[in-house]
Design a protein around this motif. Structure first.
Motif, short mmCIF file in Angstrom:
data_model
loop_
_atom_site.label_atom_id
_atom_site.label_comp_id
_atom_site.label_asym_id
_atom_site.label_seq_id
_atom_site.Cartn_x
_atom_site.Cartn_y
_atom_site.Cartn_z
N LEU A 8 0.87 -1.17 0.00
CA LEU A 8 0.00 0.00 0.00
C LEU A 8 0.91 1.22 0.00
N LEU A 9 0.81 2.01 -1.06
CA LEU A 9 1.66 3.18 -1.22
C LEU A 9 0.83 4.44 -1.00
N GLY A 10 1.18 5.20 0.01
CA GLY A 10 0.53 6.49 0.25
C GLY A 10 1.32 7.58 -0.45
N LEU A 11 0.62 8.40 -1.22
CA LEU A 11 1.28 9.42 -2.03
C LEU A 11 1.16 10.80 -1.41
N ASP A 12 2.19 11.61 -1.61
CA ASP A 12 2.12 13.00 -1.18
C ASP A 12 1.41 13.81 -2.27
N PRO A 13 1.16 15.10 -2.06
CA PRO A 13 0.43 15.90 -3.05
C PRO A 13 1.11 15.97 -4.42
N ALA A 14 2.43 15.75 -4.47
CA ALA A 14 3.16 15.77 -5.74
C ALA A 14 3.13 14.42 -6.44
N GLY A 15 2.52 13.41 -5.81
CA GLY A 15 2.44 12.09 -6.41
C GLY A 15 3.61 11.19 -6.10
N LEU A 16 4.48 11.61 -5.17
CA LEU A 16 5.61 10.78 -4.73
C LEU A 16 5.15 9.87 -3.60
N VAL A 17 5.77 8.71 -3.50
CA VAL A 17 5.42 7.76 -2.43
C VAL A 17 5.95 8.30 -1.11
N LEU A 18 5.05 8.52 -0.17
CA LEU A 18 5.39 9.01 1.15
C LEU A 18 5.41 7.87 2.17
N THR A 19 4.49 6.91 2.00
CA THR A 19 4.46 5.75 2.89
C THR A 19 4.34 4.49 2.03
N ASP A 20 5.04 3.45 2.46
CA ASP A 20 5.03 2.16 1.77
C ASP A 20 4.88 1.09 2.84
N HIS A 21 3.71 0.49 2.88
CA HIS A 21 3.44 -0.60 3.83
C HIS A 21 3.37 -1.90 3.05
#
Length: 131
Positions: A113-126
């Motif tokens: 599960l990849l959580g993205l920041d507002p720029a579309g970069l991966v901020l969290t990776d579970h």
């Protein structure tokens, strides 16, 4: 009943992001891996597995290098993306498997599960190991 929220699917294409993500774990060249991490992940990325927690691009780059050495380079495995990637509202779900490169036999599989920041970069990776 309410209308769908505009922009719910905004951000990077989930399938393309997933392809780039899995390709990164197979990348043999350290410089290309480092560049791919910078292109895909936010500087403050948090990567979590059941047994590992790393924070930041440098630590994630090292984690991927160690995984590549242990599972791809030294043991002849490869990671591949499975069908079914989807995403919405800044989260992408992808499924992958690790296979013996010579035979294609699956030896492990998981979900990220990849959580993205507002720029579309991966901020969290579970990462979850499914088998």
């Amino acid at each position: 009943m309410t209308a769908p929220t505009q922009g719910a699917a905004a951000g990077p294409d989930p399938e393309e992001l997933a392809r780039r993500y899995v390709r990164l774990w197979n990348e043999p060249d350290p410089d290309r891996r480092r560049a791919a991490v910078a292109e895909l992940f936010a500087p403050a990325v948090a990567h979590r597995t059941p047994t590992t927690a790393v924070d930041g691009r440098a630590a994630l780059t090292e984690r991927i290098a160690l995984a590549h050495a242990a599972w791809v380079r030294d043991t002849g495995h490869a990671f591949r993306l499975l069908p079914g990637t989807d995403g919405h509202h800044g989260v992408v779900r992808l499924r992958w498997e690790m296979v013996r490169a010579a035979s294609g036999e699956c030896v492990s599989a998981g979900t990220d599960l990849l959580g993205l920041d507002p720029a579309g970069l991966v901020l969290t990776d579970h990462q979850f190991i499914d088998r």
